[in-house]
Design an enzyme around this catalytic site. Structure first.
Site, PDB file in Angstrom:
ATOM      1  N   HIS A 185       0.836  -1.203   0.000  1.00  0.00           N
ATOM      2  CA  HIS A 185       0.000   0.000   0.000  1.00  0.00           C
ATOM      3  C   HIS A 185       0.872   1.255   0.000  1.00  0.00           C
ATOM      4  O   HIS A 185       0.658   2.175  -0.797  1.00  0.00           O
ATOM      5  CB  HIS A 185      -0.920  -0.022   1.226  1.00  0.00           C
ATOM      6  CG  HIS A 185      -1.763   1.198   1.373  1.00  0.00           C
ATOM      7  ND1 HIS A 185      -3.085   1.230   1.013  1.00  0.00           N
ATOM      8  CD2 HIS A 185      -1.479   2.434   1.842  1.00  0.00           C
ATOM      9  CE1 HIS A 185      -3.568   2.434   1.244  1.00  0.00           C
ATOM     10  NE2 HIS A 185      -2.605   3.190   1.759  1.00  0.00           N
ATOM     11  N   GLU A 186       1.859   1.290   0.886  1.00  0.00           N
ATOM     12  CA  GLU A 186       2.737   2.463   0.974  1.00  0.00           C
ATOM     13  C   GLU A 186       3.607   2.604  -0.272  1.00  0.00           C
ATOM     14  O   GLU A 186       3.889   3.718  -0.713  1.00  0.00           O
ATOM     15  CB  GLU A 186       3.599   2.403   2.237  1.00  0.00           C
ATOM     16  CG  GLU A 186       2.817   2.414   3.533  1.00  0.00           C
ATOM     17  CD  GLU A 186       1.815   3.542   3.650  1.00  0.00           C
ATOM     18  OE1 GLU A 186       2.104   4.662   3.175  1.00  0.00           O
ATOM     19  OE2 GLU A 186       0.731   3.305   4.206  1.00  0.00           O
TER      20      GLU A 186
END
Length: 155
Positions: free
Chosen positions: A67-68
């Site tokens: 996600h990051e």
């Protein structure tokens, strides 16, 4: 897992799922409370919450890394990197990364008190001196029964 291992895992996940290098720093930040990770726009570093690794395991933690890294790679490519952007949502689906994190249960110590006169009992988060206070219902003397731990959702 140590900082060096986190950096290595971040680089491996980036190459495996995005076919691009991760050229900045990945660090643990234990001060993060309600989020699994954070991409820093100015420095391009990624901060990860170690509590998610402890509570949910390595598999879930890799999902947060992906996600990051979606934020990271899209920002560097000057595409839509925010949660609401179409590019971001499409890349999340492509790499099978979660859009949001689950909440970590919080441990709260609750202290139980009872009135010696009327028997009414109640729970408090803060401990207090039973000699300085009386029962609100009957004015009787209070007695501390003990304490117990309760797990709740973060707010």
């Amino acid at each position: 897992m140590k900082q060096i291992e986190l950096q290595r895992h971040m680089e491996e996940v980036s190459l495996q799922f995005f076919q691009k290098e991760f050229r900045h720093r990945a660090v643990f930040n234990a001060r993060l409370r309600t989020t699994g990770g954070r991409y820093l726009l100015k420095s391009h570093d990624i901060e990860m919450n170690p509590k998610y690794l402890e509570n949910f395991g390595l598999e879930y933690f890799f999902g947060i890394m992906k996600h990051e890294l979606c934020h990271y790679h899209l920002h560097l490519e000057k595409k839509g990197y925010q949660h609401r952007d179409k590019d971001f949502r499409e890349l999340l689906k492509k790499v099978n990364a979660p859009r949001f994190c689950a909440t970590i249960p919080r441990e709260i110590t609750m202290h139980e008190y009872t009135c010696e006169n009327c028997g009414k009992s109640f729970l408090k988060q803060r401990r207090f001196n039973v000699n300085r206070y009386r029962c609100g219902s009957c004015g009787g003397k209070l007695k501390q029964l003990g304490s117990k731990k309760i797990y709740t959702e973060n707010r």
